[in-house]
Design a protein around this motif. Structure first.
Motif, PDB file in Angstrom:
ATOM      1  N   UNK A  21      11.499  -7.425 -19.216  1.00  0.00           N
ATOM      2  CA  UNK A  21      11.644  -5.999 -19.464  1.00  0.00           C
ATOM      3  C   UNK A  21      12.453  -5.338 -18.350  1.00  0.00           C
ATOM      4  N   UNK A  22      13.205  -4.300 -18.704  1.00  0.00           N
ATOM      5  CA  UNK A  22      14.088  -3.629 -17.750  1.00  0.00           C
ATOM      6  C   UNK A  22      13.728  -2.161 -17.603  1.00  0.00           C
ATOM      7  N   UNK A  23      13.563  -1.710 -16.360  1.00  0.00           N
ATOM      8  CA  UNK A  23      13.345  -0.302 -16.064  1.00  0.00           C
ATOM      9  C   UNK A  23      14.703   0.346 -15.797  1.00  0.00           C
ATOM     10  N   UNK A  24      15.095   1.281 -16.638  1.00  0.00           N
ATOM     11  CA  UNK A  24      16.358   1.984 -16.411  1.00  0.00           C
ATOM     12  C   UNK A  24      16.232   2.976 -15.268  1.00  0.00           C
ATOM     13  N   UNK A  25      15.091   3.640 -15.221  1.00  0.00           N
ATOM     14  CA  UNK A  25      14.885   4.646 -14.172  1.00  0.00           C
ATOM     15  C   UNK A  25      13.392   4.843 -13.974  1.00  0.00           C
ATOM     16  N   UNK A  26      12.988   5.125 -12.750  1.00  0.00           N
ATOM     17  CA  UNK A  26      11.592   5.434 -12.430  1.00  0.00           C
ATOM     18  C   UNK A  26      11.533   6.880 -11.960  1.00  0.00           C
ATOM     19  N   UNK A  27      10.791   7.689 -12.677  1.00  0.00           N
ATOM     20  CA  UNK A  27      10.720   9.117 -12.370  1.00  0.00           C
ATOM     21  C   UNK A  27       9.649   9.415 -11.324  1.00  0.00           C
ATOM     22  N   UNK A  28       8.492   8.806 -11.475  1.00  0.00           N
ATOM     23  CA  UNK A  28       7.399   8.972 -10.517  1.00  0.00           C
ATOM     24  C   UNK A  28       6.627   7.664 -10.453  1.00  0.00           C
ATOM     25  N   UNK A  29       6.177   7.307  -9.262  1.00  0.00           N
ATOM     26  CA  UNK A  29       5.403   6.074  -9.118  1.00  0.00           C
ATOM     27  C   UNK A  29       4.493   6.174  -7.903  1.00  0.00           C
ATOM     28  N   UNK A  30       3.344   5.524  -8.004  1.00  0.00           N
ATOM     29  CA  UNK A  30       2.403   5.485  -6.897  1.00  0.00           C
ATOM     30  C   UNK A  30       1.658   4.165  -6.944  1.00  0.00           C
ATOM     31  N   UNK A  31       1.099   3.773  -5.803  1.00  0.00           N
ATOM     32  CA  UNK A  31       0.341   2.527  -5.742  1.00  0.00           C
ATOM     33  C   UNK A  31      -1.073   2.802  -5.239  1.00  0.00           C
ATOM     34  N   UNK A  32      -1.977   1.867  -5.516  1.00  0.00           N
ATOM     35  CA  UNK A  32      -3.353   1.956  -5.059  1.00  0.00           C
ATOM     36  C   UNK A  32      -3.888   0.536  -4.946  1.00  0.00           C
ATOM     37  N   UNK A  33      -5.071   0.397  -4.383  1.00  0.00           N
ATOM     38  CA  UNK A  33      -5.702  -0.919  -4.286  1.00  0.00           C
ATOM     39  C   UNK A  33      -7.144  -0.826  -4.770  1.00  0.00           C
ATOM     40  N   UNK A  34      -7.813  -1.960  -4.769  1.00  0.00           N
ATOM     41  CA  UNK A  34      -9.233  -1.982  -5.128  1.00  0.00           C
ATOM     42  C   UNK A  34     -10.120  -1.979  -3.888  1.00  0.00           C
ATOM     43  N   UNK A  35      -9.592  -1.500  -2.763  1.00  0.00           N
ATOM     44  CA  UNK A  35     -10.440  -1.343  -1.576  1.00  0.00           C
ATOM     45  C   UNK A  35     -11.647  -0.480  -1.957  1.00  0.00           C
ATOM     46  N   UNK A  67       0.831  -1.196   0.000  1.00  0.00           N
ATOM     47  CA  UNK A  67       0.000   0.000   0.000  1.00  0.00           C
ATOM     48  C   UNK A  67       0.870   1.252   0.000  1.00  0.00           C
ATOM     49  N   UNK A  68       0.224   2.407   0.166  1.00  0.00           N
ATOM     50  CA  UNK A  68       0.939   3.673   0.041  1.00  0.00           C
ATOM     51  C   UNK A  68       1.883   3.965   1.200  1.00  0.00           C
ATOM     52  N   UNK A  69       1.847   3.156   2.214  1.00  0.00           N
ATOM     53  CA  UNK A  69       2.787   3.360   3.318  1.00  0.00           C
ATOM     54  C   UNK A  69       4.186   2.878   2.956  1.00  0.00           C
ATOM     55  N   UNK A  70       4.300   2.182   1.825  1.00  0.00           N
ATOM     56  CA  UNK A  70       5.592   1.681   1.369  1.00  0.00           C
ATOM     57  C   UNK A  70       6.019   2.426   0.109  1.00  0.00           C
ATOM     58  N   UNK A  71       7.323   2.588  -0.049  1.00  0.00           N
ATOM     59  CA  UNK A  71       7.875   3.279  -1.203  1.00  0.00           C
ATOM     60  C   UNK A  71       8.070   2.296  -2.345  1.00  0.00           C
ATOM     61  N   UNK A  72       7.454   2.534  -3.508  1.00  0.00           N
ATOM     62  CA  UNK A  72       7.635   1.628  -4.645  1.00  0.00           C
ATOM     63  C   UNK A  72       8.980   1.881  -5.330  1.00  0.00           C
ATOM     64  N   UNK A  73       9.988   1.132  -4.967  1.00  0.00           N
ATOM     65  CA  UNK A  73      11.330   1.309  -5.528  1.00  0.00           C
ATOM     66  C   UNK A  73      11.393   0.782  -6.960  1.00  0.00           C
ATOM     67  N   UNK A  74      12.479   1.138  -7.657  1.00  0.00           N
ATOM     68  CA  UNK A  74      12.660   0.656  -9.026  1.00  0.00           C
ATOM     69  C   UNK A  74      12.724  -0.860  -9.056  1.00  0.00           C
ATOM     70  N   UNK A  75      13.465  -1.457  -8.117  1.00  0.00           N
ATOM     71  CA  UNK A  75      13.591  -2.917  -8.106  1.00  0.00           C
ATOM     72  C   UNK A  75      12.242  -3.589  -7.888  1.00  0.00           C
TER      73      UNK A  75
END
Length: 498
Positions: free
Chosen positions: A261-275, A239-247
């Motif tokens: 597939x390989x991510x070279x860099x992540x500029x912005x990222x966020x997570x959500x759920x179907x709650x 959930x959003x309490x955790x930081x979604x790292x590139x790895x």
């Protein structure tokens, strides 16, 4: 002391502020974020789809042209066929299969059936309108406590107190107001964690464009380069309490896509759920909720933004009438009664999509059936009616099928449209009778109801129609409309004559 304090300066809070400001209320908006601009609001991360009902609301308040301009969309006096109409569980609806003639009581309108826009565009238009209406907006303000009496409510933010007669929480899915005011929040727990990110991908050719259900989840490669969405059916453990790292994001993307597939860099990222959760009521004393503060669900098809705008449109005129002392008994209570079932339906609509998208044989079998149904004209039109708000009808206790629906854009012979008459936020009485039968009756509410008479280019067989300020038909009369029936309806929604 203000008439209304709104906590949350996003699209829902700003739309509500404009509705209240249009009615002459003193409004203060308290927004947590110090700056209005954010990459999460701009294209591509802030891209949203506005439904027909939401675009119609902007049109009726004279904000359609600014919204189209801010969204980079062409203006048109008459509608063109929709170019995009959304999806169900990642299965795109074909605009060519939408039977617009089958929509209930539909008439042509300058408002398009669907508009692809951004949160930034919507908020820019609403902010400019709010400023013109005298709405005050304070940024960088975090509300930490709420206290209310029978006469007022006070929001505490640091050392400052903001008092008002009413307070409305429009502060999103993690609403502070909802918790502080003690609203019950009930619903269902999540089945997946969703992600959205803007990344640099070393080998984007390994991912297919569009929605891609797989044996392990789903991913979506959008039009903007590096804009990726993912659904990981992990029970919503991330959930959003955790930081979604590139790895982490790369591991999830590889798992759900079945590629390396390989991510070279992540500029912005966020997570959500179907709650999927909803408050049991939208009002506690002098505190009300609107938008995601009152209901949360996964962001499928922009339903959250559109439902929130519907909340603001429904609440605005009712709260303004209450502030002014013109409201009939119980008017404000109709806000929960009318809007709660709409959000409950949206929650079920998104739950159904979650069930269909599960990566298991049973869900995949259902996908096949639904895909076949959406391949038909009737199936696509049904889904479009639901998504667009065309099928919305409040139960106003009338068997007349037009009553409770969003009013069609009735067009008088002199060129005047219903949408033109609604810009000042009053109700509208359209009298098509040859003897202007309702004139004297309507004048009794002239400060709250705008009267317009004359033949219509298409009156749909009615002699008169009474439309609430939110665009909902409150009453419809036949070719020889009954004055007493009109007066009862007007009194029910607008109180006693002036």
């Amino acid at each position: 002391m203000h008439d209304v304090v709104i906590v949350g300066g996003g699209p829902v809070g700003l739309f509500l502020a404009c509705e209240l400001g249009l009615a002459g209320c003193s409004v203060l908006v308290l927004e947590r974020e110090p700056e209005p601009r954010s990459p999460w609001k701009a294209y591509p991360l802030g891209t949203r789809g506005l439904s027909a009902a939401s675009v119609e609301a902007f049109y009726r308040r004279g904000m359609l042209h600014p919204l189209l301009t801010a969204s980079g969309a062409p203006s048109a006096d008459e509608p063109s066929p929709p170019r995009g109409v959304g999806h169900f569980a990642g299965m795109m609806l074909d605009p060519a299969k939408v039977d617009l003639a089958a929509l209930p009581f539909r008439l042509p309108s300058p408002a398009p059936e669907f508009l692809l826009t951004s949160l930034e565009a919507v908020e820019t238009v609403l902010s400019e309108r709010a400023a013109k209406l005298g709405v005050q907006v304070k940024r960088g303000v975090t509300v930490s406590a709420i206290a209310q009496t029978d006469e007022s409510v006070v929001a505490q933010a640091g050392e400052h107190e903001y008092a008002a007669r009413w307070l409305v929480g429009c502060d999103g899915g993690r609403s502070t107001v909802r918790g502080l005011a003690g609203f019950d929040f009930v619903g269902t727990e999540p089945q997946f964690t969703g992600y959205t990110m803007l990344a640099t991908i070393a080998d984007p050719e390994k991912l297919r464009p569009g929605f891609n259900p797989t044996a392990t989840g789903m991913y979506l490669q959008m039009a903007a380069e590096g804009h990726i969405g993912m659904l990981d059916f992990d029970g919503g453990t991330f959930d959003r309490s955790q930081e979604p790292t590139r790895d982490h994001l790369q591991a999830v993307l590889r798992r759900v896509s079945g590629t390396d597939v390989t991510l070279k860099d992540v500029h912005l990222a966020s997570s959500f759920t179907d709650r999927a959760m909803q408050t049991t009521t939208y009002r506690q004393g002098r505190v009300l909720l609107a938008g995601d503060a009152a209901h949360i669900h996964p962001p499928f098809g922009g339903q959250g933004l559109n439902t929130g705008i519907g909340d603001a449109l429904n609440l605005g005129w009712k709260l303004a009438a209450t502030v002014d002392g013109d409201a009939p008994d119980g008017l404000l209570d109709t806000y929960t009664r009318e809007r709660h079932p709409i959000a409950a339906w949206v929650l079920d609509w998104t739950r159904a999509q979650t069930a269909v998208m599960r990566p298991d044989p049973h869900a995949q079998a259902i996908q096949t059936v639904i895909r076949d149904l959406l391949g038909t004209r009737d199936g696509t039109t049904y889904a479009f009616q639901k998504i667009s708000g065309s099928s919305l009808r409040y139960d106003l206790g009338s068997e007349q099928q037009l009553v409770g629906r969003n009013a069609p854009d009735l067009h008088l012979e002199d060129g005047t449209r219903l949408g033109d008459l609604m810009r000042d936020g009053r109700g509208v009485a359209l009298d098509f009778s040859t003897d202007r039968r309702l004139h004297d009756s309507a004048m009794g509410w002239k400060n709250r109801i705008r009267y317009a008479a004359g033949p219509a280019r298409n009156d749909l067989g009615f002699g008169a129609v009474l439309v609430r300020p939110d665009g909902i038909v409150a009453w419809a009369g036949d070719r020889a409309p009954d004055r007493e029936a009109f007066e009862r309806a007007a009194g029910h929604w607008f109180g006693n004559p002036a």
